[in-house]
Design a protein around this motif. Structure first.
Motif, short mmCIF file in Angstrom:
data_model
loop_
_atom_site.label_atom_id
_atom_site.label_comp_id
_atom_site.label_asym_id
_atom_site.label_seq_id
_atom_site.Cartn_x
_atom_site.Cartn_y
_atom_site.Cartn_z
N THR A 271 0.83 -1.19 0.00
CA THR A 271 0.00 0.00 0.00
C THR A 271 0.87 1.25 0.00
N ALA A 272 0.33 2.33 -0.52
CA ALA A 272 1.04 3.60 -0.51
C ALA A 272 1.16 4.09 0.92
N PHE A 273 2.27 4.69 1.24
CA PHE A 273 2.48 5.24 2.57
C PHE A 273 1.48 6.37 2.81
N GLN A 274 0.69 6.25 3.86
CA GLN A 274 -0.37 7.21 4.14
C GLN A 274 0.06 8.33 5.09
N ASP A 275 1.19 8.17 5.76
CA ASP A 275 1.64 9.14 6.76
C ASP A 275 0.53 9.43 7.77
N LEU A 276 -0.06 8.35 8.27
CA LEU A 276 -1.13 8.46 9.25
C LEU A 276 -0.62 9.08 10.54
N PRO A 277 -1.48 9.76 11.27
CA PRO A 277 -1.06 10.25 12.58
C PRO A 277 -0.71 9.05 13.47
N LEU A 278 0.18 9.29 14.44
CA LEU A 278 0.61 8.22 15.34
C LEU A 278 -0.14 8.29 16.67
N ALA A 279 -0.55 7.14 17.14
CA ALA A 279 -1.12 7.03 18.48
C ALA A 279 0.02 7.12 19.49
N ASP A 280 -0.32 7.25 20.76
CA ASP A 280 0.69 7.22 21.80
C ASP A 280 1.45 5.90 21.73
N ILE B 289 9.16 -7.56 -0.25
CA ILE B 289 9.68 -7.49 1.11
C ILE B 289 10.41 -6.18 1.40
N ASP B 290 11.29 -5.75 0.52
CA ASP B 290 12.02 -4.50 0.75
C ASP B 290 11.08 -3.31 0.78
N ARG B 291 10.06 -3.31 -0.05
CA ARG B 291 9.10 -2.20 -0.07
C ARG B 291 8.26 -2.18 1.20
N VAL B 292 7.88 -3.35 1.71
CA VAL B 292 7.14 -3.42 2.97
C VAL B 292 8.02 -2.89 4.10
N LYS B 293 9.26 -3.32 4.14
CA LYS B 293 10.17 -2.85 5.18
C LYS B 293 10.39 -1.34 5.08
N SER B 294 10.46 -0.81 3.88
CA SER B 294 10.62 0.63 3.69
C SER B 294 9.39 1.38 4.22
N HIS B 295 8.22 0.84 3.94
CA HIS B 295 6.97 1.43 4.43
C HIS B 295 6.98 1.48 5.95
N LEU B 296 7.29 0.36 6.58
CA LEU B 296 7.33 0.30 8.04
C LEU B 296 8.42 1.21 8.61
N ALA B 297 9.56 1.28 7.93
CA ALA B 297 10.67 2.11 8.39
C ALA B 297 10.28 3.59 8.45
N LYS B 298 9.41 4.03 7.56
CA LYS B 298 8.96 5.42 7.59
C LYS B 298 8.20 5.71 8.88
N MET C 68 8.52 7.66 14.71
CA MET C 68 8.58 7.34 16.14
C MET C 68 9.98 7.61 16.72
N ASP C 69 10.87 8.17 15.91
CA ASP C 69 12.27 8.39 16.31
C ASP C 69 12.92 7.10 16.77
N ASP C 70 12.76 6.07 15.98
CA ASP C 70 13.28 4.75 16.31
C ASP C 70 13.77 4.09 15.02
N LYS C 71 14.39 2.93 15.17
CA LYS C 71 14.85 2.16 14.03
C LYS C 71 14.11 0.84 13.99
N PRO C 72 13.77 0.36 12.80
CA PRO C 72 13.14 -0.96 12.71
C PRO C 72 14.12 -2.04 13.13
N PRO C 73 13.60 -3.20 13.53
CA PRO C 73 14.49 -4.25 14.04
C PRO C 73 15.59 -4.67 13.08
N TRP C 74 15.34 -4.63 11.80
CA TRP C 74 16.35 -5.08 10.84
C TRP C 74 17.47 -4.06 10.66
#
Length: 122
Positions: free
Chosen positions: A4-13, A99-108, A113-119
């Motif tokens: 899916t296209a990155f939606q830049d949804l607001p983040l919950a707590d 897989i790389d595109r999914v990881k890129s989406h999650l990494a955004k 969240m000012d964090d890094k994905p596990p990979w």
């Protein structure tokens, strides 16, 4: 198959709990779907099978919930999806080309969240 296209949804707590089944029910209601998914439902997920987009089972990696009427990315949902992409719970059955595109989406979202994905952690 498609990411899916990155939606830049607001983040919950960050400490908001995550219940994927309950979130899915709220997303379905918010999206106004009962028999077949639509684009609003799709936006809550990171990946779906484009050949079967009319089936709920085609949608994977739910990361959002409806909070106060707004589709919102939930950090613990993002973390759960990232953990699955990193092999947790047996991983997820996706085409290798996505897989790389999914990881890129999650990494955004991890960046939001000012964090890094596990990979990407040392």
């Amino acid at each position: 198959m498609t990411v899916t296209a990155f939606q830049d949804l607001p983040l919950a707590d960050r400490d908001r709990s995550w219940d994927g089944d309950a979130a899915d029910k709220r997303v379905r209601k918010w999206a106004g779907v009962s028999d077949t998914p639509n684009e609003k439902y799709r936006d809550a997920h990171v990946w779906y099978d484009g050949d079967k987009k009319g089936n709920f089972t085609a949608y994977k990696l739910l990361i959002a919930d409806v909070i106060d009427g707004t589709l919102t990315a939930v950090p613990r949902g993002i973390m759960a999806a990232a953990a699955v992409m990193d092999g947790s719970r047996g991983g997820v059955d996706l085409p290798k080309s996505d897989i790389d595109r999914v990881k890129s989406h999650l990494a955004k979202y991890y960046q939001k969240m000012d964090d890094k994905p596990p990979w990407d952690r040392d």
